[in-house]
Design an enzyme around this catalytic site. Structure first.
Site, PDB file in Angstrom:
ATOM      1  N   LYS A 105       0.830  -1.226   0.000  1.00 23.34           N
ATOM      2  CA  LYS A 105       0.000   0.000   0.000  1.00 23.34           C
ATOM      3  C   LYS A 105       0.857   1.265   0.000  1.00 23.34           C
ATOM      4  O   LYS A 105       0.445   2.295  -0.533  1.00 23.34           O
ATOM      5  CB  LYS A 105      -0.963   0.036   1.182  1.00 23.34           C
ATOM      6  CG  LYS A 105      -0.328  -0.039   2.557  1.00 23.34           C
ATOM      7  CD  LYS A 105      -0.424  -1.421   3.102  1.00 23.34           C
ATOM      8  CE  LYS A 105       0.425  -1.690   4.287  1.00 23.34           C
ATOM      9  NZ  LYS A 105       0.291  -3.068   4.756  1.00 23.34           N
ATOM     10  N   GLY A 134      -5.610  -6.840   3.854  1.00 20.30           N
ATOM     11  CA  GLY A 134      -4.895  -8.128   3.894  1.00 20.30           C
ATOM     12  C   GLY A 134      -5.730  -9.250   3.309  1.00 20.30           C
ATOM     13  O   GLY A 134      -5.972  -9.304   2.105  1.00 20.30           O
ATOM     14  N   ILE A 136      -8.879  -9.758   3.668  1.00 20.23           N
ATOM     15  CA  ILE A 136     -10.293  -9.397   3.410  1.00 20.23           C
ATOM     16  C   ILE A 136     -10.432  -9.012   1.940  1.00 20.23           C
ATOM     17  O   ILE A 136      -9.770  -8.079   1.488  1.00 20.23           O
ATOM     18  CB  ILE A 136     -10.734  -8.186   4.271  1.00 20.23           C
ATOM     19  CG1 ILE A 136     -10.444  -8.419   5.750  1.00 20.23           C
ATOM     20  CG2 ILE A 136     -12.204  -7.863   4.027  1.00 20.23           C
ATOM     21  CD1 ILE A 136     -10.631  -7.182   6.622  1.00 20.23           C
ATOM     22  N   ASP A 201       0.106   4.016   8.126  1.00 21.01           N
ATOM     23  CA  ASP A 201      -0.290   2.807   7.382  1.00 21.01           C
ATOM     24  C   ASP A 201      -1.761   2.932   6.953  1.00 21.01           C
ATOM     25  O   ASP A 201      -2.121   2.609   5.817  1.00 21.01           O
ATOM     26  CB  ASP A 201      -0.085   1.585   8.289  1.00 21.01           C
ATOM     27  CG  ASP A 201      -0.578   0.300   7.641  1.00 21.01           C
ATOM     28  OD1 ASP A 201       0.066  -0.157   6.687  1.00 21.01           O
ATOM     29  OD2 ASP A 201      -1.616  -0.233   8.081  1.00 21.01           O
ATOM     30  N   LYS A 205      -3.582   3.193   3.112  1.00 20.92           N
ATOM     31  CA  LYS A 205      -4.698   2.345   2.657  1.00 20.92           C
ATOM     32  C   LYS A 205      -5.876   3.211   2.228  1.00 20.92           C
ATOM     33  O   LYS A 205      -6.550   2.905   1.233  1.00 20.92           O
ATOM     34  CB  LYS A 205      -5.108   1.372   3.762  1.00 20.92           C
ATOM     35  CG  LYS A 205      -4.035   0.311   4.014  1.00 20.92           C
ATOM     36  CD  LYS A 205      -4.286  -0.455   5.292  1.00 20.92           C
ATOM     37  CE  LYS A 205      -3.229  -1.509   5.518  1.00 20.92           C
ATOM     38  NZ  LYS A 205      -3.232  -2.070   6.864  1.00 20.92           N
TER      39      LYS A 205
HETATM   40  N1  LIG Z   1       2.609  -8.550   7.232  1.00 20.54           N
HETATM   41  C1  LIG Z   1       1.328  -8.519   6.877  1.00 20.54           C
HETATM   42  O1  LIG Z   1       0.524  -9.173   7.490  1.00 20.54           O
HETATM   43  C2  LIG Z   1       0.890  -7.706   5.686  1.00 20.54           C
HETATM   44  C3  LIG Z   1      -0.472  -7.579   5.419  1.00 20.54           C
HETATM   45  C4  LIG Z   1      -0.876  -6.887   4.271  1.00 20.54           C
HETATM   46  C5  LIG Z   1       0.064  -6.316   3.455  1.00 20.54           C
HETATM   47  N2  LIG Z   1       1.391  -6.421   3.771  1.00 20.54           N
HETATM   48  C6  LIG Z   1       2.369  -5.832   2.866  1.00 20.54           C
HETATM   49  O2  LIG Z   1       3.132  -6.882   2.300  1.00 20.54           O
HETATM   50  C7  LIG Z   1       4.450  -6.424   2.024  1.00 20.54           C
HETATM   51  C8  LIG Z   1       5.467  -7.329   2.700  1.00 20.54           C
HETATM   52  O3  LIG Z   1       5.237  -7.274   4.092  1.00 20.54           O
HETATM   53  P1  LIG Z   1       5.904  -8.347   5.084  1.00 20.54           P
HETATM   54  O4  LIG Z   1       5.176  -8.244   6.351  1.00 20.54           O
HETATM   55  O5  LIG Z   1       6.020  -9.657   4.421  1.00 20.54           O
HETATM   56  O6  LIG Z   1       7.346  -7.707   5.259  1.00 20.54           O
HETATM   57  P2  LIG Z   1       8.663  -8.452   5.772  1.00 20.54           P
HETATM   58  O7  LIG Z   1       8.312  -9.603   6.636  1.00 20.54           O
HETATM   59  O8  LIG Z   1       9.544  -7.387   6.317  1.00 20.54           O
HETATM   60  O9  LIG Z   1       9.294  -9.028   4.423  1.00 20.54           O
HETATM   61  C9  LIG Z   1       9.900  -8.228   3.466  1.00 20.54           C
HETATM   62  C10 LIG Z   1      10.817  -9.091   2.633  1.00 20.54           C
HETATM   63  O10 LIG Z   1      11.434  -8.274   1.643  1.00 20.54           O
HETATM   64  C11 LIG Z   1      12.856  -8.383   1.761  1.00 20.54           C
HETATM   65  N3  LIG Z   1      13.444  -7.112   1.398  1.00 20.54           N
HETATM   66  C12 LIG Z   1      13.245  -5.913   2.004  1.00 20.54           C
HETATM   67  N4  LIG Z   1      13.935  -4.956   1.365  1.00 20.54           N
HETATM   68  C13 LIG Z   1      14.600  -5.574   0.350  1.00 20.54           C
HETATM   69  C14 LIG Z   1      15.473  -5.115  -0.653  1.00 20.54           C
HETATM   70  N5  LIG Z   1      15.829  -3.839  -0.740  1.00 20.54           N
HETATM   71  N6  LIG Z   1      15.954  -6.029  -1.526  1.00 20.54           N
HETATM   72  C15 LIG Z   1      15.606  -7.320  -1.436  1.00 20.54           C
HETATM   73  N7  LIG Z   1      14.779  -7.816  -0.500  1.00 20.54           N
HETATM   74  C16 LIG Z   1      14.279  -6.934   0.381  1.00 20.54           C
HETATM   75  C17 LIG Z   1      13.125  -8.786   3.194  1.00 20.54           C
HETATM   76  O11 LIG Z   1      14.376  -9.398   3.273  1.00 20.54           O
HETATM   77  P3  LIG Z   1      14.971  -9.959   4.652  1.00 20.54           P
HETATM   78  O12 LIG Z   1      14.116 -11.107   5.030  1.00 20.54           O
HETATM   79  O13 LIG Z   1      16.335 -10.339   4.299  1.00 20.54           O
HETATM   80  O14 LIG Z   1      14.878  -8.825   5.619  1.00 20.54           O
HETATM   81  C18 LIG Z   1      11.953  -9.735   3.443  1.00 20.54           C
HETATM   82  O15 LIG Z   1      12.238 -10.999   2.929  1.00 20.54           O
HETATM   83  C19 LIG Z   1       4.488  -4.975   2.494  1.00 20.54           C
HETATM   84  O16 LIG Z   1       4.200  -4.129   1.414  1.00 20.54           O
HETATM   85  C20 LIG Z   1       3.371  -4.920   3.516  1.00 20.54           C
HETATM   86  O17 LIG Z   1       2.838  -3.614   3.671  1.00 20.54           O
HETATM   87  C21 LIG Z   1       1.820  -7.100   4.861  1.00 20.54           C
END
Ligand SMILES: NC(=O)c1ccc[n+]([C@@H]2O[C@H](COP(=O)([O-])OP(=O)(O)OC[C@H]3O[C@@H](n4cnc5c(N)ncnc54)[C@H](OP(=O)(O)O)[C@@H]3O)[C@@H](O)[C@H]2O)c1
Length: 430
Positions: A105, A134, A136, A201, A205
């Site tokens: 987002k 997420g 939903i 955040d 959204k």
């Molecule tokens: N978490 C949720 O429940 C949720 C819900 C809805 C939407 N989202 C969205 O989904 C997306 C991912 O969220 P997440 O919670 O999965 O985040 P996360 O757990 O921090 O995962 C991000 C991933 O991207 C990698 N990464 C970050 N910067 C990078 C870069 N410059 N080059 C290469 N790899 C990189 C990280 O590597 P490392 O593992 O090495 O750090 C990690 O594997 C975001 O846009 C978030 O807003 C998340």
């Protein structure tokens, strides 16, 4: 059956959830959707870390270009998060003729217009169901079945961390700091929770939703945004006495040819469906001019709920590729409206004052408010907690007024010797 090959950027919470969902349901997807999807490369900058998924290590790459320039990869799944480098990677993928699925987002709120234009120019799809709500499903209903409506208002509880904190403070009388720590330990809040608790955040959204619903390009920085850091047990207790709960609400409402919007803590009556949304659950309440009120409810976060939404998008893209019609499907984000942006509009407000505990104060406050045409709907008075200091607490719910008018009235009241402080100002949603 043709196999659609995808490359994934990032393998964190949502990346692993997406991979697991696809692995768990691949056969089911083949049987029901008639497409096969395989993630053939994953950008993983730390391949030595155990991600808890069963993946062949040869799938991991450290150079993003191996995915963005791979002619076999037709879909890029962006799950890095943040505005950059995610935007640059998505833009390059679209330019290279690849479809993009994202949960991001922040990047969409900042750069959705540019990314949509690139998708359109390159005849590819940009899908982002997981970016709001997420797990939903909200993007698809708003951009499919609900196109039959003019959406009049959208109200959302769209952040699990803040809803968990407010629910615990309300139901268990816990302190903000203690609940935040508990939320971090349970994995509902990040180590740096500022993006959540300060409302950014949610503003991201809301910006995405405003593009879908009103066709507006609203940078999140322009949305009046207030988080939950100032909410305390005293206001939660008065809200309860007024028959309300305090929730962090993203609100956007069409008023004539303009749209009012903001993100702020809000008193919402316990009879409103949004008041029943507790803990890490989220909901989006939509009012359409034909369908009337609808509420979409579920978990907005977590690897599998979010992975479910990402894989849903992947299936839509893969099906369109297989039917050879992906080039014909327009971007969902719209920036074509001439609606005026108004920011925070007219609302009812809850205001808590500390005043001198002596006769005549209520009348003096009422007459100042009257000059600003602010009417009082309800009032509570208590002199118990600060009687020794000669102070009383006055709590009001005002009838609808503009925020700037309210702020002027409160400034004038603050200058009166009998007003010790204006402790809280919170929007009220009826
Ligand atoms: N978490 C949720 O429940 C949720 C819900 C809805 C939407 N989202 C969205 O989904 C997306 C991912 O969220 P997440 O919670 O999965 O985040 P996360 O757990 O921090 O995962 C991000 C991933 O991207 C990698 N990464 C970050 N910067 C990078 C870069 N410059 N080059 C290469 N790899 C990189 C990280 O590597 P490392 O593992 O090495 O750090 C990690 O594997 C975001 O846009 C978030 O807003 C998340």
């Amino acid at each position: 059956m043709r196999t659609i090959k995808a490359g994934m950027l990032g393998i964190g919470n949502v990346g692993t959830g997406t991979y697991k969902t696809l692995q768990m349901n691949r056969k089911h997807i083949q049987d029901t959707a008639g497409v096969d999807i395989e993630i053939v490369k994953i950008l993983n900058r730390r391949p030595h870390v155990d991600r808890g998924i069963d993946v062949d290590p040869s799938v991991y790459v450290q150079d993003v270009d191996l995915i963005l320039n791979d002619p076999e990869i037709e879909v890029v799944i962006e799950l890095i998060g943040g505005v950059e480098p995610a935007t640059t990677y998505m833009a390059q993928a679209l330019k290279n003729g690849k479809h993009v699925v994202t949960a991001n987002k922040a990047a969409l709120a900042e750069n959705g217009k540019m990314l949509s234009k690139l998708a359109e120019e390159n005849h590819v799809m940009l899908r982002f169901e997981a970016s709001v709500g997420g797990g939903i499903p909200i993007i698809k209903p708003l951009t499919g079945p609900l196109y039959s409506n003019q959406i009049e208002e959208i109200l959302g509880i769209v952040n699990g961390t803040t809803n968990y904190i407010l629910t615990q403070m309300t139901d268990n009388g816990s302190d903000y700091d203690a609940v935040l720590k508990d939320a971090q330990e349970k994995g509902f809040a990040e180590a740096d929770p500022s993006g959540d608790v300060e409302g950014h955040d949610v503003a991201n959204k809301l910006a995405v939703l405003m593009s879908l619903v009103f066709g507006m390009d609203v940078p999140p920085s322009k949305i009046p945004t207030e988080g939950i850091t100032a909410i305390n047990k005293v206001d939660i207790s008065y809200a309860t006495q007024f028959g309300c709960k305090i929730k962090l609400i993203a609100a956007a409402k069409k008023v004539g040819n303009a749209v009012e919007c903001d993100v702020q803590p809000t008193l919402i009556p316990v009879s409103h469906p949004l008041a029943t949304v507790s803990n890490e659950f989220n909901a989006i309440f939509v009012t359409g001019n034909a369908v009337d009120d609808l509420m979409f409810y579920g978990k907005d976060a977590g690897p599998l709920p979010t992975g479910s939404a990402v894989v849903g998008d992947l299936i839509e893209v893969a099906s369109a590729i297989e039917k050879n019609c992906a080039f014909d499907i327009q971007p969902l984000l719209r920036y074509d409206s001439d609606l005026e942006f108004l920011g925070e509009g007219s609302n009812q407000y809850y205001v808590r004052f500390e005043v001198e505990d002596r006769p005549g104060i209520l009348g003096a406050i009422s007459s100042t408010l009257g000059r600003y045409e602010i009417g009082i709907e309800s009032m509570m008075q208590s002199s118990q907690s600060k009687q020794a200091e000669g102070l009383a607490t006055l709590v009001f719910i005002f009838y609808e007024t503009g925020r700037s008018v309210l702020d002027q009235a409160l400034e004038e009241l603050k200058s009166k010797s009998f007003v010790k402080s204006v402790e809280s100002v919170i929007r009220v949603q009826k």
